[in-house]
Design a protein around this motif. Structure first.
Motif, short mmCIF file in Angstrom:
data_model
loop_
_atom_site.label_atom_id
_atom_site.label_comp_id
_atom_site.label_asym_id
_atom_site.label_seq_id
_atom_site.Cartn_x
_atom_site.Cartn_y
_atom_site.Cartn_z
N UNK A 350 0.84 -1.34 0.21
CA UNK A 350 -0.14 -0.12 0.22
C UNK A 350 0.95 0.85 0.19
N UNK A 351 1.18 1.96 -1.16
CA UNK A 351 2.29 2.61 -0.73
C UNK A 351 2.17 3.46 -0.08
N UNK A 352 3.16 4.49 0.81
CA UNK A 352 2.69 5.31 1.91
C UNK A 352 1.91 6.58 1.90
N UNK A 353 2.19 7.40 0.54
CA UNK A 353 1.24 7.83 0.67
C UNK A 353 -0.64 8.01 0.57
N UNK A 354 -0.72 6.80 1.31
CA UNK A 354 -2.14 6.45 1.59
C UNK A 354 -1.85 5.63 3.05
N UNK A 355 -0.83 6.13 3.70
CA UNK A 355 -0.59 5.73 4.96
C UNK A 355 -0.57 7.08 6.28
N UNK A 356 -1.14 6.85 7.01
CA UNK A 356 -1.77 8.22 7.76
C UNK A 356 -0.28 8.64 8.49
N UNK A 357 0.86 8.54 8.42
CA UNK A 357 1.87 8.90 9.01
C UNK A 357 2.23 9.96 7.62
N UNK A 358 2.32 9.39 6.45
CA UNK A 358 2.84 10.14 6.02
C UNK A 358 1.66 11.37 5.53
N UNK A 359 0.27 11.00 4.81
CA UNK A 359 -0.65 11.65 4.64
C UNK A 359 -0.37 12.63 5.71
N UNK A 360 -0.44 12.33 6.66
CA UNK A 360 -0.34 13.39 8.03
C UNK A 360 1.00 14.37 7.61
N UNK A 361 1.55 14.74 6.73
CA UNK A 361 3.50 15.01 6.44
C UNK A 361 2.40 16.00 4.84
N UNK A 362 1.36 15.35 4.80
CA UNK A 362 1.17 15.92 3.05
C UNK A 362 1.50 15.99 2.11
N UNK A 363 1.43 14.06 2.22
CA UNK A 363 1.75 13.55 0.69
C UNK A 363 0.44 12.63 0.68
N UNK A 364 -0.39 12.79 -0.67
CA UNK A 364 -1.08 12.20 -0.98
C UNK A 364 -1.59 11.50 -2.88
N UNK A 365 -2.37 10.75 -2.28
CA UNK A 365 -2.33 8.95 -3.11
C UNK A 365 -2.50 9.86 -4.48
N UNK A 366 -3.15 11.14 -4.81
CA UNK A 366 -3.52 11.17 -6.52
C UNK A 366 -2.72 11.69 -6.52
N UNK A 367 -0.90 12.06 -6.18
CA UNK A 367 0.01 12.57 -6.62
C UNK A 367 1.05 11.32 -7.05
N UNK A 368 0.60 10.21 -7.22
CA UNK A 368 1.01 9.36 -7.11
C UNK A 368 0.00 8.02 -8.14
N UNK A 369 0.13 8.18 -9.55
CA UNK A 369 -0.91 7.77 -10.02
C UNK A 369 -0.65 6.30 -10.38
N UNK A 370 0.94 6.01 -10.64
CA UNK A 370 1.62 5.17 -10.89
C UNK A 370 1.41 3.83 -9.75
N UNK A 371 1.45 4.07 -9.02
CA UNK A 371 1.81 3.47 -8.04
C UNK A 371 0.90 3.29 -7.40
N UNK A 372 -0.25 3.90 -7.29
CA UNK A 372 -1.98 3.83 -6.90
C UNK A 372 -2.42 2.62 -8.18
N UNK A 373 -2.10 2.73 -8.86
CA UNK A 373 -2.36 1.73 -10.33
C UNK A 373 -1.74 0.11 -9.63
N UNK A 374 -0.52 0.42 -9.35
CA UNK A 374 0.26 -1.34 -9.51
C UNK A 374 -0.55 -1.57 -8.10
N UNK A 375 -0.75 -0.53 -7.03
CA UNK A 375 -1.69 -1.52 -5.76
C UNK A 375 -2.85 -1.94 -5.29
N UNK A 376 -3.73 -0.84 -6.45
CA UNK A 376 -5.02 -1.64 -6.71
C UNK A 376 -5.31 -2.98 -7.33
N UNK A 377 -4.32 -3.37 -7.82
CA UNK A 377 -4.65 -5.16 -8.05
C UNK A 377 -3.79 -6.57 -7.75
N UNK A 378 -3.03 -5.52 -7.13
CA UNK A 378 -1.61 -6.04 -6.56
C UNK A 378 -1.85 -7.71 -5.77
#
Ligand SMILES: Cc1ncc(COP(=O)(O)O)c(C=O)c1O
Length: 436
Positions: A350-378
């Motif tokens: 699950x990409x780190x931008x989806x994890x609470x600690x990193x979301x709290x640092x301002x990271x958003x999964x929307x900015x990592x579409x390829x990582x999300x696409x890989x994760x969603x069906x892995x």
């Protein structure tokens, strides 16, 4: 098919490891001592480096390499968003700014163009992740950091000697992997400036918890001196380790810095020494299991990571497969159906931008579409050396059944098989459905 219980990644411990641990317990020396030193020597020999240091985790090894480099406040360290937190948390521990980059499309490897763009005047290191045991494209990584030399401003003599952004390999999964670089096969541990391995309980080679760090020569700095810095770092900055202090009359020591405590014990090293003796066999068995899974996935049209190629031989740590065209719900459906057959699967990662600690640092999964696409069906299949031949067949057959339950007889190769499938979410997103 008789139902079996297939664990995801149990440790492979034999009577060899157990006897060596007993011998260690009986020896009178259980913390860092002769077995840890021997284990370090054997790791260095195996990797083909001058030296190696063994610590209590790969996380500690990564942090040690950043601290050795003098990376800290005001600096930036780049890594992939598609990894485990242990790749990124050491950057936070040393007080540097963490910079995530996306993966390449349909890949779990960093997008190297994005990596190049992310390098600034503040970048001091990058951490490449050899996910699943497949080494990254280090030729490309070194080309990038070489091209960006002009931006690099060293803060100390070590950084000055390296003269560019330092390349740190998170090779937690990749002990024993190889890659062809400049026409020559190179073993993991000899390629990046620093390479960190994990010997955690689920890893190919385990010491229960544990890790090792190797490095490439740094001009102007003796390997012995570098090794000593890691010893100081890992044992309170104490000028003598416990073994040296235990020599007759040699009690006195100094504390050179208020450092850390992350040394490996001889009990851990005892397990590691025996695992290392068995390691060629362990790698071979993983290779056989991967070939078996590859055949099933190819037949079903399920995408899988290529562990063995013309320019790379992986350590075969994780079997990452993708149920193309589906989303998180459809993927979870596959995992549940496998679980009903007693087969434990997993997701990496699950990409780190989806994890609470990193979301709290301002990271958003929307900015990592390829990582999300890989994760969603892995889906990661169980891959370990406690699997019997029958277990491997059972997992492969289980996957075939699940994919056919969902997609119909032609599996993911279907042109219209999705019409008969039972999973709504796969039906909605199956690319083949759109072709019909
Ligand atoms: C990619 C990656 N990096 C680093 C680590 C950390 O390893 P350790 O538990 O030895 O600190 C792990 C552990 O699972 C990992 O998967």
């Amino acid at each position: 098919m008789n139902r079996r219980q297939i664990a995801f990644s149990p440790p492979d411990i034999t009577s060899l490891e157990i006897s060596e641990v007993i011998r260690t317990l009986e020896s009178g020396w259980i913390t860092t001592g002769p077995r840890t030193k021997l284990f370090e020597q054997k790791i260095a020999e195996y990797c083909g480096t001058k030296k190696a240091v063994a610590l209590n985790s790969a996380t500690a090894c990564l942090e040690a390499s950043l601290r050795f480099l003098g990376v800290g406040e005001g600096d930036e360290v780049i890594t992939s968003v598609y990894t485990y937190t242990a790749t990124a948390s050491p950057v936070c521990h040393v007080g540097a700014k963490l910079v995530f980059v996306d993966t390449d499309k349909d890949s779990f490897e960093m997008d190297y163009d994005a990596l190049e763009q992310a390098i600034t005047e503040k970048t001091k290191a990058l951490i490449a992740v050899d996910l699943g045991g497949v080494m990254c494209d280090y030729s490309r990584i070194f080309e990038i950091v070489d091209r960006k030399r002009a931006l690099f401003h060293p803060k100390n003599k070590i950084q000055e000697s390296i003269g560019r952004v330092a390349v740190v390999a998170d090779s937690a999964h990749a002990f024993g992997a190889e890659r062809k670089i400049g026409g020559n096969w190179k073993r993991c541990g000899t390629v990046a400036d620093f390479t960190s391995f994990s010997f955690h309980a689920v890893k190919n080679l385990t010491t229960a918890e544990g890790g090792a760090l190797t490095w490439n020569p740094i001009e102007g700095f003796e390997d012995e001196w570098i090794y000593h810095q890691f010893m100081l770092y890992s044992l309170h900055g104490q000028s003598k380790d416990a073994l040296a202090k235990s020599q007759l009359g040699a009690w006195e020591y100094d504390i050179l810095s208020p450092a850390y405590k992350c040394n490996m014990t001889d009990i851990m090293a005892a397990i590691g020494l025996k695992q290392l003796e068995r390691y060629p066999g362990i790698l071979e068995k993983r290779h056989e299991i991967i070939e078996r899974y590859d055949r099933t996935c190819d037949e079903l049209g399920v995408f899988h990571v290529e562990h063995y190629g013309r320019d790379h031989i992986s350590s075969g740590h994780l079997y990452l497969a993708r149920v193309s065209g589906t989303d998180e719900m459809g993927r979870n459906d596959v995992i549940l159906r496998m679980a009903k057959k007693g087969i434990v699967c997993n997701v990496h990662y699950k990409p780190l931008a989806m994890m609470s600690a990193y979301k709290a640092m301002g990271w958003r999964i929307e900015d990592f579409p390829n990582a999300y696409a890989y994760y969603r069906n892995e889906v990661t299949l169980p891959l370990h050396t406690k699997l019997t031949h029958g277990d491997v067949e059972y997992v492969a057959d289980g996957l075939r059944e699940v994919i056919k339950e969902i997609c119909g007889e032609s599996g993911m190769n279907c042109l219209n098989g999705c019409r008969s499938q039972k999973s709504e979410s796969i039906m909605k997103s199956c690319p083949n459905e759109r072709k019909v």
